[in-house]
Write a protein that holds these residues in place. Sequence first.
Motif, PDB file in Angstrom:
ATOM      1  N   SER A  34       0.805  -1.229   0.000  1.00 25.96           N
ATOM      2  CA  SER A  34       0.000   0.000   0.000  1.00 25.96           C
ATOM      3  C   SER A  34       0.839   1.281   0.000  1.00 25.96           C
ATOM      4  O   SER A  34       0.430   2.281  -0.579  1.00 25.96           O
ATOM      5  N   TRP A  35       2.019   1.271   0.598  1.00 31.61           N
ATOM      6  CA  TRP A  35       2.812   2.489   0.721  1.00 31.61           C
ATOM      7  C   TRP A  35       3.822   2.677  -0.412  1.00 31.61           C
ATOM      8  O   TRP A  35       4.527   3.682  -0.457  1.00 31.61           O
ATOM      9  N   ALA A  38       3.402   5.814  -2.508  1.00 28.34           N
ATOM     10  CA  ALA A  38       3.797   7.007  -1.756  1.00 28.34           C
ATOM     11  C   ALA A  38       5.315   7.198  -1.787  1.00 28.34           C
ATOM     12  O   ALA A  38       5.807   8.318  -1.982  1.00 28.34           O
ATOM     13  N   LEU A  39       6.048   6.116  -1.625  1.00 29.40           N
ATOM     14  CA  LEU A  39       7.510   6.182  -1.671  1.00 29.40           C
ATOM     15  C   LEU A  39       7.986   6.726  -3.008  1.00 29.40           C
ATOM     16  O   LEU A  39       8.855   7.604  -3.064  1.00 29.40           O
ATOM     17  N   ASP A  98      -6.740  10.688  -2.750  1.00 29.87           N
ATOM     18  CA  ASP A  98      -5.559  10.033  -3.308  1.00 29.87           C
ATOM     19  C   ASP A  98      -4.689  11.026  -4.073  1.00 29.87           C
ATOM     20  O   ASP A  98      -3.471  11.063  -3.899  1.00 29.87           O
ATOM     21  N   ASP A 102      -0.927  12.281  -3.150  1.00 27.32           N
ATOM     22  CA  ASP A 102       0.181  12.110  -4.097  1.00 27.32           C
ATOM     23  C   ASP A 102       0.899  13.437  -4.352  1.00 27.32           C
ATOM     24  O   ASP A 102       2.136  13.484  -4.387  1.00 27.32           O
ATOM     25  N   LEU A 105       2.943  14.399  -1.248  1.00 26.91           N
ATOM     26  CA  LEU A 105       4.172  13.612  -1.129  1.00 26.91           C
ATOM     27  C   LEU A 105       5.227  14.048  -2.141  1.00 26.91           C
ATOM     28  O   LEU A 105       6.418  14.083  -1.833  1.00 26.91           O
TER      29      LEU A 105
END
Length: 127
Positions: A34-35, A38-39, A98, A102, A105
């Motif tokens: 799930s992450w 994001a990374l 979402d 995004d 981040l």
Amino acid sequence: MQYRVQLFLAFLSSLVLLVLHLIALRFFLYWSISWFDALLHVIGGFAVGTTLLFLTRACKDCSPWITPIMGAFLVSIFWEILEYSIGTTFAANNLLIDTSGDVFLSVFGGVCAAFISNSIETFHEKS
């Protein structure tokens, strides 16, 4: 900051982004971890920020803080519009949340690029 360090950071972060993206596509990491998305948004914002810092190094009017942050923001907005237009967004119920996450981040990655680049610049000035 010395241009070689800027170029190295831009190249390395872009290479890491590319390799992780290809691995994620091959092994379905975007859907199973799930992450992971994001990374890659943080790394992408960092890559955009460091690349813009390298490209604008001779510009005296370009802020070393605003340039990478705004660059990461604008590229992230463009990327999200592109994802939506080609139908690769899967968070239909929470599309706004979402997309906002995004973009946040990616901007965070730009902030990291600005902070690291300015810290290296300060270090080189003192030595």
